[in-house]
Design a protein around this motif. Sequence first.
Motif, PDB file in Angstrom:
ATOM      1  N   HIS A  89       2.019 -13.051 -14.666  1.00  0.00           N
ATOM      2  CA  HIS A  89       1.003 -13.505 -15.607  1.00  0.00           C
ATOM      3  C   HIS A  89       0.890 -12.585 -16.822  1.00  0.00           C
ATOM      4  O   HIS A  89       0.684 -13.041 -17.940  1.00  0.00           O
ATOM      5  N   THR A  90       1.003 -11.275 -16.583  1.00  0.00           N
ATOM      6  CA  THR A  90       0.805 -10.320 -17.685  1.00  0.00           C
ATOM      7  C   THR A  90       1.778 -10.595 -18.828  1.00  0.00           C
ATOM      8  O   THR A  90       1.446 -10.420 -20.000  1.00  0.00           O
ATOM      9  N   GLY A  91       2.985 -11.037 -18.479  1.00  0.00           N
ATOM     10  CA  GLY A  91       4.012 -11.281 -19.488  1.00  0.00           C
ATOM     11  C   GLY A  91       3.693 -12.427 -20.432  1.00  0.00           C
ATOM     12  O   GLY A  91       4.353 -12.600 -21.454  1.00  0.00           O
ATOM     13  N   THR A  92       2.656 -13.231 -20.110  1.00  0.00           N
ATOM     14  CA  THR A  92       2.289 -14.342 -20.998  1.00  0.00           C
ATOM     15  C   THR A  92       1.309 -13.897 -22.071  1.00  0.00           C
ATOM     16  O   THR A  92       0.915 -14.679 -22.928  1.00  0.00           O
ATOM     17  N   GLN A  93       0.903 -12.646 -21.999  1.00  0.00           N
ATOM     18  CA  GLN A  93      -0.043 -12.125 -22.993  1.00  0.00           C
ATOM     19  C   GLN A  93       0.733 -11.762 -24.253  1.00  0.00           C
ATOM     20  O   GLN A  93       1.777 -11.126 -24.160  1.00  0.00           O
ATOM     21  N   MET A 121       0.785   2.975 -10.213  1.00  0.00           N
ATOM     22  CA  MET A 121       0.961   2.509 -11.598  1.00  0.00           C
ATOM     23  C   MET A 121       1.621   1.141 -11.493  1.00  0.00           C
ATOM     24  O   MET A 121       2.828   0.998 -11.662  1.00  0.00           O
ATOM     25  N   MET A 122       0.818   0.155 -11.136  1.00  0.00           N
ATOM     26  CA  MET A 122       1.332  -1.197 -10.886  1.00  0.00           C
ATOM     27  C   MET A 122       0.480  -2.258 -11.565  1.00  0.00           C
ATOM     28  O   MET A 122       0.542  -3.427 -11.216  1.00  0.00           O
ATOM     29  N   GLY A 123      -0.326  -1.836 -12.500  1.00  0.00           N
ATOM     30  CA  GLY A 123      -1.147  -2.812 -13.201  1.00  0.00           C
ATOM     31  C   GLY A 123      -0.384  -3.432 -14.351  1.00  0.00           C
ATOM     32  O   GLY A 123       0.832  -3.631 -14.274  1.00  0.00           O
ATOM     33  N   MET A 124      -1.091  -3.716 -15.435  1.00  0.00           N
ATOM     34  CA  MET A 124      -0.445  -4.335 -16.583  1.00  0.00           C
ATOM     35  C   MET A 124       0.464  -3.330 -17.266  1.00  0.00           C
ATOM     36  O   MET A 124       0.125  -2.167 -17.424  1.00  0.00           O
ATOM     37  N   GLY A 125       1.643  -3.817 -17.692  1.00  0.00           N
ATOM     38  CA  GLY A 125       2.531  -2.984 -18.499  1.00  0.00           C
ATOM     39  C   GLY A 125       3.671  -2.371 -17.727  1.00  0.00           C
ATOM     40  O   GLY A 125       3.707  -2.396 -16.494  1.00  0.00           O
ATOM     41  N   CYS A 161      -1.079  -8.784  -7.254  1.00  0.00           N
ATOM     42  CA  CYS A 161       0.104  -8.435  -8.043  1.00  0.00           C
ATOM     43  C   CYS A 161       0.497  -9.579  -8.954  1.00  0.00           C
ATOM     44  O   CYS A 161       0.662 -10.708  -8.503  1.00  0.00           O
ATOM     45  N   GLY A 162       0.680  -9.269 -10.217  1.00  0.00           N
ATOM     46  CA  GLY A 162       1.217 -10.259 -11.139  1.00  0.00           C
ATOM     47  C   GLY A 162       0.199 -11.247 -11.660  1.00  0.00           C
ATOM     48  O   GLY A 162       0.541 -12.147 -12.409  1.00  0.00           O
ATOM     49  N   GLN A 163      -1.084 -11.069 -11.309  1.00  0.00           N
ATOM     50  CA  GLN A 163      -2.101 -12.016 -11.789  1.00  0.00           C
ATOM     51  C   GLN A 163      -2.922 -11.458 -12.942  1.00  0.00           C
ATOM     52  O   GLN A 163      -3.766 -12.151 -13.496  1.00  0.00           O
ATOM     53  N   LEU A 164      -2.669 -10.200 -13.299  1.00  0.00           N
ATOM     54  CA  LEU A 164      -3.510  -9.564 -14.307  1.00  0.00           C
ATOM     55  C   LEU A 164      -3.162 -10.057 -15.716  1.00  0.00           C
ATOM     56  O   LEU A 164      -2.001 -10.199 -16.069  1.00  0.00           O
ATOM     57  N   ARG A 165      -4.194 -10.293 -16.462  1.00  0.00           N
ATOM     58  CA  ARG A 165      -4.023 -10.731 -17.846  1.00  0.00           C
ATOM     59  C   ARG A 165      -5.367 -10.525 -18.518  1.00  0.00           C
ATOM     60  O   ARG A 165      -6.395 -10.828 -17.953  1.00  0.00           O
ATOM     61  N   SER A 166      -5.368 -10.022 -19.744  1.00  0.00           N
ATOM     62  CA  SER A 166      -6.657  -9.582 -20.272  1.00  0.00           C
ATOM     63  C   SER A 166      -6.948  -9.962 -21.705  1.00  0.00           C
ATOM     64  O   SER A 166      -7.869  -9.453 -22.293  1.00  0.00           O
TER      65      SER A 166
END
Length: 388
Positions: free
Chosen positions: A138-142, A181-185, A359-364
């Motif tokens: 998901h983060t990659g769609t930001q 270190m597994m959050g966004m980025g 995992c993989g659901q973060l987006r902000s």
Amino acid sequence: MSLASHTDVFGPPTAARADGREALIGLDRDALTQRLAALGEPAFRARQIWRWVYGRGVTDFAAMTDVARPLRQRLAETFVLDRPAVATEQVSRDGTRKWLAGLADGHKVETVHIPEEDRGTLCISSQVGCTLTCRFCHTGTQRLVRNLSAGEIVGQILLALDRLDDWRRSDGDRTVSNIVMMGMGEPLYNYESVAGALKIVMDGEGISISRRRITLSTAGVVPMMARCGAELGVNLAVSLHAVTDALRDELVPLNRKYPIAELMAACRAYPGLNNARRITFEYVMLKGINDSPADARALVRLIAGIPAKINLIPFNPWPGSAYECSDDAAIARFARIVLDAGYASPIRSPRGRDILAACGQLRSDSTRAGGIRAAARRTAAQGRTAAA
Ligand code: SAH
């Protein structure tokens, strides 16, 4: 699909603020000592302040009772001890907690706390967004990506320790015992800030979390891996997810730059590897894509000779995602093959899915609705291609 270069990424904002004060959080010990020397203070002052800030979580210079009052005043005029603001806090049915942390320039990142029986893990972001555009993440769609500063990375930890009331707990019952270190980025695309932050976190007179309890996850930025191991000595996790370049090129586009053979060579050379200190290979379980017994056997061949464990991650869906999670039976079959080959193969139990904290659901970003529509369009287009 174009592969964004990490050089397109915005840097963190400079430390200077409109009021002329400087963020103290994120300065390393040398820098802090120098700043205090400039105010005419001896070196031990830095140590005193370090302990207040990182050992006791003090957010106000006025509370530093062993510092003379005029100096406290001077410090308050010179520095700020701000953490990111808590924009929202969500608590999952399973106790996982997710904070949306607001940065000084208005951008936001997500930080997640995962309580378990024997530990509490804090999952930290290293960038606003991510350039890697892994197809299942998901983060990659930001759209916008900016690097976090060391202070903003450490700030996420301070924020969590504040909210979990962790400062006054003794070592044995800290709610934050581990950091990932597994959050966004992609942390190895923002190495300087990440290293600066982790050195602060590991410092024995402050937050004092040992490198053995810290894991950095990378999609495989090969040229930075050796330095990370040598300089920080933290555990390494590698997002592998596929065993052929053809599939990995598609799932993790960074593979086009650093293909599997180069990635495996960098893993073999990771400093300090042995049976007690293994690399974790993360492998997302995508139904019908990478979850066959043949894939499992190829995986085992690929990592032969590397002290490793395989963390199988059931795919976590997000609005507009194009994949499905493998069946339990397929995951169990895959895990069995890996285990029989002599590698631990824990299945990562999804935590905080109900609040999109897994995992993989973060987006902000604030254009969430637009992003979802774009993702839905992509999914629909894929559907049409498949039907054609
Ligand atoms: N950029 C780093 C840090 C992210 S760690 C890296 O790629 O390693 C987050 C982990 O969750 C990575 O292994 C990532 O590939 C995985 N992941 C991403 N999207 C996921 C999803 N939807 N379901 C399960 N795991 C996912």
